[in-house]
Design a protein around this motif. Sequence first.
Motif, PDB file in Angstrom:
ATOM      1  N   GLY A  87       1.459   8.577  -3.927  1.00 36.75           N
ATOM      2  CA  GLY A  87       2.832   8.312  -3.528  1.00 36.75           C
ATOM      3  C   GLY A  87       3.919   8.817  -4.434  1.00 36.75           C
ATOM      4  O   GLY A  87       4.796   9.562  -3.988  1.00 36.75           O
ATOM      5  N   GLY A 138       0.780  -1.224   0.000  1.00 37.27           N
ATOM      6  CA  GLY A 138       0.000   0.000   0.000  1.00 37.27           C
ATOM      7  C   GLY A 138       0.810   1.271   0.000  1.00 37.27           C
ATOM      8  O   GLY A 138       0.258   2.367   0.171  1.00 37.27           O
ATOM      9  N   SER A 139       2.112   1.180  -0.195  1.00 35.28           N
ATOM     10  CA  SER A 139       2.979   2.354  -0.165  1.00 35.28           C
ATOM     11  C   SER A 139       3.833   2.423  -1.417  1.00 35.28           C
ATOM     12  O   SER A 139       4.127   1.408  -2.059  1.00 35.28           O
ATOM     13  CB  SER A 139       3.888   2.330   1.072  1.00 35.28           C
ATOM     14  N   ASN A 195       4.333  11.671   2.523  1.00 41.46           N
ATOM     15  CA  ASN A 195       2.966  12.131   2.720  1.00 41.46           C
ATOM     16  C   ASN A 195       2.907  13.552   3.255  1.00 41.46           C
ATOM     17  O   ASN A 195       1.953  14.283   3.005  1.00 41.46           O
ATOM     18  CB  ASN A 195       2.232  11.212   3.709  1.00 41.46           C
ATOM     19  N   ARG A 207       1.824   7.136   0.608  1.00 43.16           N
ATOM     20  CA  ARG A 207       0.698   6.263   0.272  1.00 43.16           C
ATOM     21  C   ARG A 207       0.613   6.075  -1.236  1.00 43.16           C
ATOM     22  O   ARG A 207       0.952   6.977  -2.009  1.00 43.16           O
ATOM     23  CB  ARG A 207      -0.614   6.855   0.802  1.00 43.16           C
ATOM     24  N   ASN A 208       0.126   4.921  -1.638  1.00 43.92           N
ATOM     25  CA  ASN A 208       0.106   4.582  -3.058  1.00 43.92           C
ATOM     26  C   ASN A 208      -0.672   5.572  -3.907  1.00 43.92           C
ATOM     27  O   ASN A 208      -0.274   5.918  -5.014  1.00 43.92           O
ATOM     28  CB  ASN A 208      -0.501   3.182  -3.248  1.00 43.92           C
ATOM     29  N   GLU A 209      -1.816   6.066  -3.389  1.00 46.99           N
ATOM     30  CA  GLU A 209      -2.686   6.885  -4.223  1.00 46.99           C
ATOM     31  C   GLU A 209      -2.035   8.186  -4.695  1.00 46.99           C
ATOM     32  O   GLU A 209      -2.317   8.690  -5.777  1.00 46.99           O
ATOM     33  CB  GLU A 209      -4.004   7.190  -3.495  1.00 46.99           C
TER      34      GLU A 209
END
Length: 281
Positions: free
Chosen positions: A209, A187-188, A242, A205-207
């Motif tokens: 990142g 997820g990262s 982040n 974070r992936n979204e």
Amino acid sequence: MKISLVLGWFLVLSLAAGCSQSNAADEKTKSSSAAETAERTKPPASSEKGIAEGEPAPGTNPSSKKNEALTPEEVISETSLQLDTRVPFSLPATIPLDKDKHLTSLATSDAKTYEIAFYQTSKPISINSSKLRNLGNESKIAVIKAAEYESEEKAAEQIGYQKAEPAGNPPVDLGHGITGYTDAGAGSAFLHWNEGRWSFMSKARNETGQDANQELGRKVVDYLEKEMLPPPDQGTVLLDGNDAGSRNHYTAWQEGNIVYEIVEADGAMTMLEVAAAFNKD
């Protein structure tokens, strides 16, 4: 890249300790009054190793500037007098301060370690004052730690230096001839690069990142084009992609069997500014 190792390093950030206390006494600063001397040198009321109750703390040298504010350089010099350790003493030449703020510190040490939390305050507060224990994170600039290990190999294990290598994704131009490599997992998103004997890694974070990591990475690379970190045997910088302004950034470097760390800094760039000041006279 081994994601499990990376995540293990970022767990260190969440466990970094806050401020500590001092246990050193400077005989040169004792008052000529027997009553004052007894008050200043009595043991701490708590079970924690460090400063006694009262103002200023044992070892603090109010000297001739008792009622005046010390300069940042004087605070750093006075802080060094609080340390009772065999660890080679090293501190930055200066500490970044906001306008009209005063620098102070809370220090503790033993034979193999020392830890110093630097604070900025609106009014001067004595080094190792008990008042510092009541200050929130908004006043903390950074915490500097040092520890001696039994060997250079043991010290190197604490650093976790990694060579940046492609992970199947296109390389990223971070500017000034520096190339970064991206990866993702759990997820990262991760961005990794090297400069000299330093390893840099940003996690987000992936979204969002990769964009966030690359924005922070370019800012760091640009800063280090003008400033230099201390020359280590090896060093690592872990960044919270982040939030560049968070306190979740981490710097550590090895010199022989000694490891120096900067934690809980007021943002990534403050951390790097403190680290770069180790490389100045």
